[in-house]
Design a protein around this motif. Sequence first.
Motif, short mmCIF file in Angstrom:
data_model
loop_
_atom_site.label_atom_id
_atom_site.label_comp_id
_atom_site.label_asym_id
_atom_site.label_seq_id
_atom_site.Cartn_x
_atom_site.Cartn_y
_atom_site.Cartn_z
N THR A 91 0.85 -1.19 0.00
CA THR A 91 0.00 0.00 0.00
C THR A 91 0.88 1.24 0.00
O THR A 91 1.77 1.37 0.85
CB THR A 91 -0.91 0.03 1.24
N ILE A 92 0.65 2.12 -0.95
CA ILE A 92 1.42 3.35 -1.05
C ILE A 92 0.47 4.54 -1.01
O ILE A 92 -0.71 4.42 -1.33
CB ILE A 92 2.27 3.40 -2.35
N GLY A 93 0.97 5.68 -0.58
CA GLY A 93 0.14 6.88 -0.49
C GLY A 93 0.95 8.13 -0.74
O GLY A 93 2.18 8.11 -0.63
N ASN A 94 0.29 9.22 -1.08
CA ASN A 94 0.99 10.49 -1.27
C ASN A 94 0.47 11.54 -0.30
O ASN A 94 -0.42 11.28 0.50
CB ASN A 94 0.86 10.97 -2.73
N ASP A 95 1.00 12.73 -0.39
CA ASP A 95 0.65 13.79 0.55
C ASP A 95 -0.76 14.33 0.33
O ASP A 95 -1.29 15.06 1.18
CB ASP A 95 1.66 14.94 0.45
N ASP A 96 -1.37 14.01 -0.79
CA ASP A 96 -2.75 14.45 -1.08
C ASP A 96 -3.78 13.47 -0.53
O ASP A 96 -4.99 13.64 -0.74
CB ASP A 96 -2.96 14.61 -2.58
N GLY A 97 -3.31 12.41 0.14
CA GLY A 97 -4.23 11.44 0.72
C GLY A 97 -4.65 10.34 -0.23
O GLY A 97 -5.52 9.53 0.10
N GLU A 98 -4.06 10.29 -1.42
CA GLU A 98 -4.38 9.23 -2.38
C GLU A 98 -3.59 7.97 -2.06
O GLU A 98 -2.42 8.04 -1.69
CB GLU A 98 -4.07 9.69 -3.81
N SER A 99 -4.22 6.82 -2.22
CA SER A 99 -3.56 5.55 -1.93
C SER A 99 -3.72 4.60 -3.13
O SER A 99 -4.73 4.65 -3.83
CB SER A 99 -4.15 4.89 -0.68
#
Length: 449
Positions: A91-99
Amino acid sequence: MKQTYNPLRRLHFYAAFFITPLLLTLSLTGIGYLFYTNVENNIYHDQFFSESQTKEHQSLDDAIKEIENVYKGYHIQKISIMDEPYNNRVTIGNDDGESRYIFLDKHNQRVANQNALYTYSNVMRSTHSSLMVGGTFVNYLVELAACWTIFMIGSGIYLTFKSNALKKSNHKTSFIKNRRLHAILGLIIAIPIFIIVLTGIPWSAFMGKQINQFADEHPKFGYTALMASPPQSEDNELPWATRNKEKPESKKDPHKNHHGGSSNVIGAEGQQSLESIISISEKEGISKPFSIVYPEDEKGVFTVSKGSNTGVTGLDVAPKEETTAYFDQYSGKNLGKVNYEDYGIIGKWFSYGIPLHEGHLFGTPNKIINLFVCLAFIGGIIYGFMSWMKRRKEGTFSAPKRINGHLSMSLLICLIVLGVLMPLFGASLIIVAIIEAILYRKNKKLSTK
């Protein structure tokens, strides 16, 4: 004149009328979520079970580095080590809350990826808990519907026997038939619906936080803090009762420069490899499936956990198999382990309650029972609506008439107790009381003219 029956009938009617759309939505999405593992095993068959065309084997750590290089701007949140035949999931995510979910085959090669927001299970869960909208108001609205459902169960039982709704009548009008069916279905599912609603409350926005605070302040009952709703941090696949547990710190070797203070600790100098952490975990008796969360900083630890309510197809385990272990990121030493037996009564209750609510505590029979209860609940709503339509006079709302008189002391005490136990319900009762007072004054003025 003291009143019990009439005020309860009015409250029951208005509650049912105004929250019916929400109850139907919760019931239908609940049914959809019951079978999410069955659905996902079919519609995501390639992601879950297929292999990459690249047959060359690479280490899991190399696969993680590859994912970081390919998905720029994303960071690794967790690695789900699955049991056969499932592919492992990163599971990966970014600073915009997208996973996103990245699936790795047995050679640790990338098979596919998914936008986590739009997977079947997450759509069903999001709709069920927050109507796909989210926000405090919507979460409170869903919790309020659950509170009023508990009230309707109790008031419905009282009204059923007080009005002799189960008694067969020689006057077999449509209204009487529908009311009787409404009452029968209500009695059949009263206890199951109460249990389902009660086991869903820990996810709620307001009461869930109160449960969390109580468990945190009373270790004997909670042992570890409970989370009010699924957290958005890296730990959202930890067992319920250990998600807020303070993690021990790794002992950094002062003679080595472990990662020099950078915020990214994946693959830091001297850090244990994922392969090593998996091996150590299995030696500690933690069998697949389980999740691994990387250290948050240079003093953080590897967190390895098995949970009974992860919401991930193929990752759930039986409540008594729940465990959370913390490993030093440099030495791999086990710094602490929390098993199901270590939970307090609240942690144990919800370790069983949540999977019971979700329909996977005891396999297919659990799903079938929950399905029957939801369908019967929907049927009860329909028959209640039909009985109102048959009784309703054209051009009027046809709500139960208000009979002037004071509330009976027993009813007042029951409402106060429910209002204290369910604060949102209590707050809504105050609003209802104000409205009733306004209507009473209005009717009184009209009657004196």
